[in-house]
Enzyme design. Structure first.
Site, PDB file in Angstrom:
ATOM      1  N   HIS A 164      67.065 -92.080  -2.814  1.00  0.00           N
ATOM      2  CA  HIS A 164      67.494 -90.704  -2.571  1.00  0.00           C
ATOM      3  C   HIS A 164      67.303 -90.311  -1.108  1.00  0.00           C
ATOM      4  CE1 HIS A 164      67.202 -89.454  -7.094  1.00  0.00           C
ATOM      5  NE2 HIS A 164      68.261 -90.187  -6.820  1.00  0.00           N
ATOM      6  N   GLU A 205      61.307 -86.098 -19.081  1.00  0.00           N
ATOM      7  CA  GLU A 205      60.638 -86.746 -17.948  1.00  0.00           C
ATOM      8  C   GLU A 205      59.257 -86.154 -17.645  1.00  0.00           C
ATOM      9  OE1 GLU A 205      61.629 -87.741 -13.356  1.00  0.00           O
ATOM     10  OE2 GLU A 205      63.303 -87.990 -14.721  1.00  0.00           O
ATOM     11  N   GLU A 250      71.855-100.476 -11.101  1.00  0.00           N
ATOM     12  CA  GLU A 250      71.139 -99.813 -12.194  1.00  0.00           C
ATOM     13  C   GLU A 250      70.861-100.773 -13.348  1.00  0.00           C
ATOM     14  OE1 GLU A 250      69.759 -96.946 -12.280  1.00  0.00           O
ATOM     15  OE2 GLU A 250      70.808 -95.561 -10.955  1.00  0.00           O
ATOM     16  N   ARG A 266      76.243 -70.496 -22.584  1.00  0.00           N
ATOM     17  CA  ARG A 266      74.853 -70.934 -22.837  1.00  0.00           C
ATOM     18  C   ARG A 266      74.783 -72.261 -23.585  1.00  0.00           C
ATOM     19  NH1 ARG A 266      74.120 -65.214 -23.776  1.00  0.00           N
ATOM     20  NH2 ARG A 266      73.082 -64.301 -21.969  1.00  0.00           N
ATOM     21  N   LYS A 303      70.676 -85.956 -18.743  1.00  0.00           N
ATOM     22  CA  LYS A 303      70.442 -85.362 -17.426  1.00  0.00           C
ATOM     23  C   LYS A 303      71.778 -84.958 -16.813  1.00  0.00           C
ATOM     24  CE  LYS A 303      66.227 -87.358 -15.473  1.00  0.00           C
ATOM     25  NZ  LYS A 303      65.720 -88.207 -14.378  1.00  0.00           N
ATOM     26  N   LYS A 340      67.280 -97.703 -21.896  1.00  0.00           N
ATOM     27  CA  LYS A 340      67.245 -96.293 -21.496  1.00  0.00           C
ATOM     28  C   LYS A 340      67.016 -95.407 -22.711  1.00  0.00           C
ATOM     29  CE  LYS A 340      68.970 -92.633 -18.755  1.00  0.00           C
ATOM     30  NZ  LYS A 340      69.760 -92.194 -17.608  1.00  0.00           N
ATOM     31  N   ASN A 365      63.200 -94.205 -12.637  1.00  0.00           N
ATOM     32  CA  ASN A 365      63.419 -93.912 -11.220  1.00  0.00           C
ATOM     33  C   ASN A 365      62.937 -95.037 -10.307  1.00  0.00           C
ATOM     34  OD1 ASN A 365      64.572 -91.232 -11.437  1.00  0.00           O
ATOM     35  ND2 ASN A 365      62.570 -90.575 -12.164  1.00  0.00           N
ATOM     36  N   HIS A 394      64.358 -95.308  -6.863  1.00  0.00           N
ATOM     37  CA  HIS A 394      65.113 -94.090  -6.579  1.00  0.00           C
ATOM     38  C   HIS A 394      64.488 -93.204  -5.497  1.00  0.00           C
ATOM     39  CE1 HIS A 394      67.402 -95.302 -10.036  1.00  0.00           C
ATOM     40  NE2 HIS A 394      68.146 -94.224 -10.007  1.00  0.00           N
ATOM     41  N   ARG A 436      59.628 -91.507 -18.826  1.00  0.00           N
ATOM     42  CA  ARG A 436      61.003 -91.492 -18.340  1.00  0.00           C
ATOM     43  C   ARG A 436      61.067 -91.665 -16.818  1.00  0.00           C
ATOM     44  NH1 ARG A 436      66.162 -87.817 -20.355  1.00  0.00           N
ATOM     45  NH2 ARG A 436      67.648 -88.729 -18.905  1.00  0.00           N
ATOM     46  N   HIS A 463      75.379 -94.921  -4.623  1.00  0.00           N
ATOM     47  CA  HIS A 463      74.086 -94.701  -5.285  1.00  0.00           C
ATOM     48  C   HIS A 463      73.462 -96.007  -5.782  1.00  0.00           C
ATOM     49  CE1 HIS A 463      70.942 -92.830  -7.654  1.00  0.00           C
ATOM     50  NE2 HIS A 463      71.355 -93.497  -8.721  1.00  0.00           N
TER      51      HIS A 463
END
Length: 372
Positions: free
Chosen positions: A257, A242, A190, A126, A148, A232, A250, A253, A246, A271
């Site tokens: 994606h 997000e 990026e 956990r 993330k 960032k 993206n 993105h 945030r 990417h």
């Protein structure tokens, strides 16, 4: 804050706060950086075969110099490793090593390793602490910072994951020297994103200095990484999970994606290359919607072309699906809310915002023209 050539960017998240350390020699000095966080002098390292062959010996030496025992697991490089079977593999291996909740797992590699190992750490017992030692430019400026973690499924990219902040991040500028030029430039996709979304002065600095960074100038590389991490971190501090700001990270993105899914998450499109193309398309869409001048997408494209990067769909080898199929692939994106696509659009370079009501026919038109 700078100390002996090392920059420190603090990510202030209360009890989950941590430092991102940026500079040269951080792999060979990792033992001293990590030792203060350890309850017992033992760590587990997960890397990939490419990074392991180049840098694992140096990392283990630095840990042993501090009396820290290290066990390591090496995975196959590539996006395909970010999957359920490898999460199971990593978690079972960590349990075999009797990793406890107070121990530290080290994610030693690019974005794939960081995302996968961070997710494994988030679900192991956990939640086990982990340290990010990102070895690609993309991971140093983006995926290693902000907590993330996740994997891909057949439905799309990063659709399974958790927010799990690292204990610290060590971004060693020296290891960037072992990247292939294509991988360095993919990471640059990026970097340039940060200037485009919120810092016009940084974009201007990149126009002048990014070619030097690509050619190996260490000072330029360190500033580019530091400024990206500062931006960032600032956004993550304001919006850790997000819910608002945030999403600006993206930029490019949503297009990216869909293109990654269309190319099977393969080497046809890395990417960061998809992010660069996606930024161009996002500015093109913004221009067509009358939000920014027509010169802005041209300026973005010109800079990326000067850097030797992919800027257009025609730069992707092989066939691509139709504009309609690409639009459908966008519907699986995490940024879909109540069935509505959210795009990051721009009023100009350095002035991006989240839009929830972009007309689908405008997106379709941009895609059709890009495919023509």
């Amino acid at each position: 804050m700078t100390q002996s050539g090392i920059d420190t960017v603090h990510v202030d998240l209360g009890a989950r706060s941590y430092d991102v350390r940026i500079g040269r020699g951080l792999v060979s000095g990792a033992g001293a950086e990590i030792a203060p966080f350890l309850h017992r002098k033992r760590v587990a390292i997960v890397t990939d075969d490419t990074v392991g062959a180049a840098h694992l010996g140096s990392l283990i030496d630095s840990l042993q110099a501090e009396g820290i025992e290290a066990v390591s697991l090496s995975l196959t490089p590539g996006e395909a490793t970010k999957c359920w079977s490898q999460v199971t593999h990593v978690v079972e291996w960590l349990l075999d090593q009797k990793i406890e909740r107070n121990d530290i797992v080290i994610a030693f590699g690019g974005g794939v390793i960081g995302d996968l190992v961070g997710f494994a750490a988030s679900i192991l017992r956990r939640g086990v602490r982990f340290v990010q030692i990102p070895t690609s430019l993309l991971a140093q400026v983006d995926s290693s910072v902000g907590g993330k973690t996740g994997i891909n499924t057949r439905h799309g990219k990063n659709l399974v994951g958790a927010f799990h902040q690292p204990t610290c991040v060590l971004a060693d500028i020296d290891v960037l020297g072992t990247l292939k030029p294509r991988d360095f430039l993919a990471g640059y996709g990026e970097v340039v994103k940060y200037g485009l979304l919120g810092d016009a002065a940084f974009f201007e600095w990149l126009e002048k200095n990014a070619p030097k960074a690509a050619a190996g100038d260490m000072e330029a590389r360190q500033y580019a990484v530091r400024r990206s991490v500062e931006m960032k971190a600032g956004i993550v501090i304001r919006d850790e999970t997000e819910q608002g700001d945030r999403a600006l990270l993206n930029l490019g993105h949503t297009f990216c994606h869909a293109l990654e899914a269309a190319t099977g998450y393969s080497d046809r499109l890395l990417h960061g290359e998809g992010v660069a193309i996606g930024c161009v398309l996002a500015f093109e869409l913004s221009s067509r919607l009358g939000l920014c001048s027509q010169e802005d997408p041209s300026r973005v494209r010109a800079h990326l072309k000067e850097m030797g990067m992919k800027t257009d769909l025609a730069d992707i080898q092989g066939d691509l699906p139709s504009a309609e199929v690409l639009l459908d692939l966008m519907g699986q994106d995490k940024k879909v809310v109540d069935g509505q696509l959210r795009f990051i659009l721009a009023r100009g370079i350095g002035d991006a915002f989240v839009s929830k009501d972009v007309p689908k026919d405008a997106v379709l038109s941009v895609l059709k023209d890009a495919l023509a």
